[in-house]
Design an enzyme around this catalytic site. Structure first.
Site, short mmCIF file in Angstrom:
data_model
loop_
_atom_site.label_atom_id
_atom_site.label_comp_id
_atom_site.label_asym_id
_atom_site.label_seq_id
_atom_site.Cartn_x
_atom_site.Cartn_y
_atom_site.Cartn_z
N THR A 118 -22.47 4.57 7.96
CA THR A 118 -22.48 5.09 8.98
C THR A 118 -20.76 5.86 9.76
O THR A 118 -20.40 6.37 10.42
CB THR A 118 -23.18 4.28 9.80
OG1 THR A 118 -22.85 2.97 9.76
CG2 THR A 118 -24.06 4.69 9.58
N ASP A 119 -19.87 5.00 9.17
CA ASP A 119 -18.33 4.93 9.60
C ASP A 119 -18.02 6.25 9.21
O ASP A 119 -17.33 6.49 10.61
CB ASP A 119 -17.52 3.32 9.74
CG ASP A 119 -17.62 3.52 7.85
OD1 ASP A 119 -18.20 3.51 7.35
OD2 ASP A 119 -16.24 2.64 7.43
N GLU A 134 -24.65 0.63 7.16
CA GLU A 134 -23.93 0.59 6.08
C GLU A 134 -23.53 2.47 6.25
O GLU A 134 -24.52 3.21 5.79
CB GLU A 134 -24.49 -0.16 5.21
CG GLU A 134 -23.21 -0.32 4.08
CD GLU A 134 -22.80 -1.78 4.54
OE1 GLU A 134 -21.93 -1.25 5.23
OE2 GLU A 134 -23.86 -2.47 4.86
N ASP A 172 -14.43 -2.00 8.21
CA ASP A 172 -13.60 -2.81 7.43
C ASP A 172 -12.42 -3.05 8.42
O ASP A 172 -12.48 -4.57 8.85
CB ASP A 172 -13.67 -2.53 6.13
CG ASP A 172 -14.92 -2.82 5.79
OD1 ASP A 172 -15.53 -2.95 5.38
OD2 ASP A 172 -14.30 -2.21 4.40
N GLY A 200 -17.64 -6.93 -1.89
CA GLY A 200 -18.42 -5.83 -0.55
C GLY A 200 -17.81 -7.00 0.92
O GLY A 200 -18.67 -6.61 1.29
N TYR A 258 -18.18 5.73 -4.38
CA TYR A 258 -18.44 6.11 -2.49
C TYR A 258 -18.32 7.49 -2.63
O TYR A 258 -18.86 7.80 -1.17
CB TYR A 258 -17.07 5.25 -2.49
CG TYR A 258 -16.91 4.64 -1.02
CD1 TYR A 258 -17.73 3.59 -0.67
CD2 TYR A 258 -16.45 5.42 0.11
CE1 TYR A 258 -17.92 3.13 1.00
CE2 TYR A 258 -16.65 4.90 1.26
CZ TYR A 258 -17.39 4.00 2.37
OH TYR A 258 -17.17 3.59 2.96
N SER A 279 -9.87 -6.35 0.34
CA SER A 279 -8.72 -5.30 0.73
C SER A 279 -8.28 -5.10 1.61
O SER A 279 -7.07 -5.09 1.96
CB SER A 279 -8.55 -4.31 -0.11
OG SER A 279 -10.22 -3.10 0.41
#
Length: 392
Positions: free
Chosen positions: A36-37, A34, A182, A128, A234, A132
């Site tokens: 980390t992307d 989480e 995502d 979560g 975020y 989207s």
């Protein structure tokens, strides 16, 4: 009726004929990895069976007409907009998500002429679970289909290229500073696998993930506390990571190894140290989880899920009282591991549970929420499912 069939039926009613194609894309659960992307790190998501479908038919007048089936069972229509006039801030509201995809494709040189779109989704919003991005990926594939450049056609962009286009739409048009996790999960996951994705290199590997085969299930607990990447903290966390990498002279926090933390953290301002510690330790947890799953050691990932949640709660500070309650009550009732999943500030938690214990664990979680006078959470068993594709 599944979303694809519903979208096709609504399209015929709305536009007096069948769509030229229907594409759909799934939501996702991130097993671990989480925040980390966008730090060039490692992630391990899998696709959910819940999907968003887009029925499409091209039109020659360069207008984009979009309607979506709302939770009230009614079709909500946006005013048609000329593709040439799309720009960040025009249009706004829910239609900015599909419009942003058209804008990104147009700017990348894809020959869009115009299209009618009908959208039907079953991915829970604000939970979560990447509703989207499921929408945006399905829209991207549908619009590419009208340009004869969908996957499988000559000159089609790669799934990685499509993911980056969707990321640009989300970042620059919709105003949500998300990474590549995502979109890549929605496009590239396969059934009964989790996707081990190295964001920096673009390399990926399908890791077998079938917990039911060893008597376990992955329970998703939707706290029903809505979250939004564009409105939550975020972006603040992402900016902090970028600032830390700059101060350290690194391309990204991916380059901080867990063994370097003792020497690295004192070089940073106090407020940035927890962010760096989370990213370094979370990347290490992803790698360890992959190693365990490769040899079928499912139960051994439980403590890694627990450690991930503690890091997200204490270092990254993106949990919420409801997420903590879901995790703590699941563990107290017998879950082998649990953590929040997604960007945080609400949304969902996951718990690795023995199949026979799932009803009791779900009941314990509901009782815990009821004892705090909170809305009852929704829960379901996550089944690793297929990524995006054409339905008709």
């Amino acid at each position: 009726m599944n979303p694809a069939d519903r979208a096709a039926a609504l399209f015929a009613d709305e536009h007096g004929g069948a769509p030229s194609a229907v594409w759909s894309a799934p939501g996702r659960v991130n097993l671990i990895g989480e925040h980390t992307d966008y730090n060039d790190g490692f992630v391990l998501p899998f696709a959910l069976p819940h999907r968003t479908a887009v029925a499409v038919r091209p039109r020659p007048d360069r207008l984009l007409s979009v309607a979506t089936l709302g939770s009230d069972g009614r079709l909500h229509r946006a005013s048609p907009v000329n593709i040439d006039e799309l720009s960040p801030g025009n249009p706004t509201g829910w239609v900015a998500y599909p419009a942003g995809v058209a804008w990104a494709l147009r700017d990348a040189g894809f020959p869009l002429e115009g299209a009618d779109l009908i959208i039907v989704g079953e991915v829970p919003t604000g939970a979560g679970l990447s509703s989207s991005h499921a929408l945006e990926c399905a829209v991207a594939l549908a619009l590419l289909d009208t340009a004869h450049q969908a996957p499988g056609e000559p000159n089609a962009p790669s799934l990685g290229d499509i993911a980056r286009l969707v990321q640009r739409a989300e970042n620059d048009f919709a105003g949500a500073p998300t990474g590549l996790l995502d979109q890549t999960a929605s496009l590239a996951c396969t059934a009964e696998h989790a996707l081990f994705f190295d964001v920096r290199s673009g390399d990926s590997e399908q890791i077998p993930f079938d917990p039911r085969g060893v008597g376990l299930e992955l329970l998703v607990i939707d706290t029903r506390v809505k979250h939004s990447h564009s409105e939550s903290g975020y972006g603040q966390r992402r900016h902090g990571c970028e600032r830390a990498a700059e101060l350290l002279g690194l391309k990204a926090l991916r380059d901080v190894a867990i063994g370097d933390l003792a020497a690295t953290l004192p070089k940073l301002p106090e407020e940035l140290r927890p962010l760096v510690r989370h990213v370094a330790t979370e990347n290490d947890r992803v790698l360890t989880t992959v190693d365990e799953l490769r040899v079928g050691r499912y139960a051994e990932i439980g403590p890694l899920l627990n450690a991930s949640h503690a890091s997200l709660r204490d270092d990254y500070r993106v949990s919420s009282p409801e997420l903590d309650l879901a995790v703590d009550s699941a563990l107290a009732a017998g879950a082998l591991g649990a953590r929040m999943t997604g960007g945080g500030f609400g949304g969902s938690a996951i718990a690795l549970v023995p199949v026979d214990h799932r009803p009791g664990i779900e009941r314990a979680i509901r009782d815990a929420f009821d004892g705090r006078h909170l809305a009852a959470p929704r829960s379901f068993t996550a089944v690793p499912s297929a990524g995006a594709g054409r339905d008709r």
